[in-house]
Design a protein around this motif. Structure first.
Motif, PDB file in Angstrom:
ATOM      1  N   LYS A  43       0.816  -1.208   0.000  1.00  0.00           N
ATOM      2  CA  LYS A  43       0.000   0.000   0.000  1.00  0.00           C
ATOM      3  C   LYS A  43       0.851   1.259   0.000  1.00  0.00           C
ATOM      4  N   ASN A  44       1.974   1.219   0.761  1.00  0.00           N
ATOM      5  CA  ASN A  44       2.802   2.413   0.919  1.00  0.00           C
ATOM      6  C   ASN A  44       4.129   2.348   0.155  1.00  0.00           C
ATOM      7  N   ASN A  45       4.308   1.266  -0.621  1.00  0.00           N
ATOM      8  CA  ASN A  45       5.535   1.100  -1.405  1.00  0.00           C
ATOM      9  C   ASN A  45       6.792   1.136  -0.526  1.00  0.00           C
ATOM     10  N   GLU A  64      18.732   1.502  -1.125  1.00  0.00           N
ATOM     11  CA  GLU A  64      17.702   2.444  -0.694  1.00  0.00           C
ATOM     12  C   GLU A  64      16.340   2.040  -1.241  1.00  0.00           C
ATOM     13  N   LYS A  65      16.363   1.483  -2.468  1.00  0.00           N
ATOM     14  CA  LYS A  65      15.111   1.093  -3.104  1.00  0.00           C
ATOM     15  C   LYS A  65      15.379  -0.052  -4.081  1.00  0.00           C
ATOM     16  N   PHE A  66      14.333  -0.736  -4.470  1.00  0.00           N
ATOM     17  CA  PHE A  66      14.430  -1.782  -5.479  1.00  0.00           C
ATOM     18  C   PHE A  66      13.080  -1.896  -6.177  1.00  0.00           C
ATOM     19  N   THR A  67      13.084  -2.578  -7.316  1.00  0.00           N
ATOM     20  CA  THR A  67      11.862  -2.737  -8.097  1.00  0.00           C
ATOM     21  C   THR A  67      11.418  -4.189  -8.093  1.00  0.00           C
ATOM     22  N   VAL A  71       7.092  -2.266  -9.617  1.00  0.00           N
ATOM     23  CA  VAL A  71       6.785  -1.295  -8.554  1.00  0.00           C
ATOM     24  C   VAL A  71       8.064  -1.018  -7.766  1.00  0.00           C
ATOM     25  N   THR A  72       8.330   0.261  -7.484  1.00  0.00           N
ATOM     26  CA  THR A  72       9.515   0.649  -6.711  1.00  0.00           C
ATOM     27  C   THR A  72       9.178   0.692  -5.218  1.00  0.00           C
ATOM     28  N   TYR A  73      10.009  -0.011  -4.413  1.00  0.00           N
ATOM     29  CA  TYR A  73       9.828  -0.050  -2.957  1.00  0.00           C
ATOM     30  C   TYR A  73      11.047   0.578  -2.284  1.00  0.00           C
ATOM     31  N   TYR A  74      10.791   1.367  -1.234  1.00  0.00           N
ATOM     32  CA  TYR A  74      11.856   2.009  -0.477  1.00  0.00           C
ATOM     33  C   TYR A  74      12.081   1.241   0.831  1.00  0.00           C
ATOM     34  N   VAL A  75      13.339   0.944   1.108  1.00  0.00           N
ATOM     35  CA  VAL A  75      13.679   0.165   2.306  1.00  0.00           C
ATOM     36  C   VAL A  75      13.664   1.087   3.512  1.00  0.00           C
ATOM     37  N   GLU A  76      12.752   0.841   4.467  1.00  0.00           N
ATOM     38  CA  GLU A  76      12.579   1.749   5.603  1.00  0.00           C
ATOM     39  C   GLU A  76      13.009   1.171   6.939  1.00  0.00           C
TER      40      GLU A  76
END
Length: 423
Positions: A43-45, A64-67, A71-76
């Motif tokens: 929902k929040n990528n 930091e991110k991957f696809t 869809v691009t997701y940010y590692v939090e």
């Protein structure tokens, strides 16, 4: 007519189709991308690094991110225990998108030698690097405001560290068992150091405590066998249980006038302390505070105290003389047991009771002066047999001490009246 109604009802029922809508999209799912396991927040990528079936190895770079599926997701975040028990993991690079690292995330990663915490992380969770036995360097930043317990517990290769400015409490077991730790820079923001924070840091020779520190917890420096000196802040009021127990190299201790009590075992087994000044404001010292301080020669009992606790100076074999102030009302059992160098004792008339073995084992004791005309309560083993048989007991008046044949006082062979000129 009846048949037509039934047919109509059937047709109406067939036209009412339930609206279920499109299948709902899952909020999270697990994926493995380039060898790293994630839980996705669809929902929040966003994504969290998690533990997987296979152990992480080598040099790991968290992006930091991957696809994934276009869809691009940010590692939090990095989940608790994500890298736990990964002994062949050599290094981990953490991106600035990560704002949270869970408890024990790197626990027992015995191959990691250094790590940098990004400025986006403001809290170090409990056990974060516990038992990372090869960890030598940790780069922290001043944005870190909180730490959990045991963050660096048993990081046996860690030699130096700078605790971030802003930390107010150093939690329990923070550096427990860091046997090679030699240098610690504590921030001025620090107000409290909890129990066992530095216990078993056997290479720590010195440490400077910021003036704002009001409390240091039990066993904090226990078995810091290389610690040589310590200065208490003027903000502190108590020396906690076992604070320096087993600090066998401790020589120089400065106790501030703000200290009002010393708890049990505080200096137990500190065999190298030669002398110690205890401020008069101290009202209480717990049991066995100085037990086995075998090199202690000079120590004072403050006149603000009312009792000498059990085993307080037990086996302080180098003490030759001790002054008992007139404020003392009782001397507990084993208080001076095995203080083999004490030769003379003067016990004020304020003392009403002396416990079992209080002076037993004081093998050099030859003279005891009792200032009270009324014998205080003692046990048959309060004094050593060698003194009872061969020493001299001086009293204001012999009669009260000889009056009761069942009293332990009657067992003393040599009882003499105090001569004012001599004493």
């Amino acid at each position: 007519m009846k048949t037509s109604k039934i047919v109509l009802s059937f047709l109406l029922a067939m036209t009412i189709i339930p609206v279920t809508g499109a299948p709902s999209k899952k909020k999270s799912t697990k994926v493995n991308v380039d060898g790293i396991n994630y839980v996705l927040d669809v929902k929040n990528n966003k994504a969290r690094v998690v533990a997987g079936k296979n152990l992480y190895t080598g040099d790991l770079v968290i992006p930091e991110k991957f696809t994934e599926d276009s869809v691009t997701y940010y590692v939090e975040a990095i989940d608790g225990g994500a890298f736990k028990d990964c002994p062949t993991l050599i290094s981990v690079s953490i991106p600035t998108t990560v704002s949270k690292i869970g408890a024990n995330a790197f626990d027992s990663c015995t191959g990691i030698e250094s790590i940098t915490i990004p400025k986006s992380v403001t809290e170090l969770a409990s056990g974060l690097f516990a038992e990372c036995s090869s960890l030598q360097e940790v780069v922290l930043h001043d944005g870190i405001k909180d730490m959990g317990s045991g963050v660096f517990k048993k990081c046996t290769a860690l030699e130096k560290i700078v605790v971030p400015n802003g930390i107010k409490t150093l939690p329990a077991n923070t550096f427990f068992g860091c046997s090679n730790l030699k240098y610690v820079d504590l921030p001025n923001s620090l107000e409290r150091i909890n129990g066992s924070a530095f216990e078993d840091c056997s290479s720590l020779e010195e440490i400077s405590i910021p003036n704002g520190v009001k409390t240091i917890g039990s066993d904090c420096f226990k078995n810091c066998s290389s610690l040589k000196s310590f200065v208490f802040t003027t903000s502190m009021s108590n020396i906690a249980n076992g604070l320096f127990e087993g600090c066998t190299s401790l020589e120089d201790v400065k106790i501030s006038s703000s200290i009002k009590s010393i708890s049990r075992d505080a200096f137990k087994n500190c065999a190298n302390i030669d002398s110690l000044y205890i401020p008069n404001g101290i009202k209480e010292m717990g049991s066995t505070v100085f037990e086995n301080c075998s090199n202690l020669r000079i120590v004072n009992i403050p006149n603000s105290m009312h009792s000498i606790s059990s085993g307080l100076f037990r086996n302080c074999s180098n003490i030759e003389h001790i002054t008992i102030p007139s404020s003392i009302r009782s001397i507990s059992g084993n208080a001076f047991r095995d203080c083999t160098s004490i030769k003379h004792l003067e016990i004020p008339n304020s003392v009403k009771e002396i416990g079992s073995d209080a002076f037993n084992g004081c093998s050099s004791l030859t003279t005891v002066i009792m200032k009270s005309g009324t014998p205080c309560k003692i046990k048959k083993d309060s004094f050593p047999k060698s003194f009872i048989m061969d020493g001299t007991l001086y009293v204001p008046n012999e009669t009260p001490y000889r009056a009761d044949p069942k009293s332990p006082w009657s067992q003393f062979r040599e009882v003499r009246k105090i001569q004012s000129k001599r004493f």
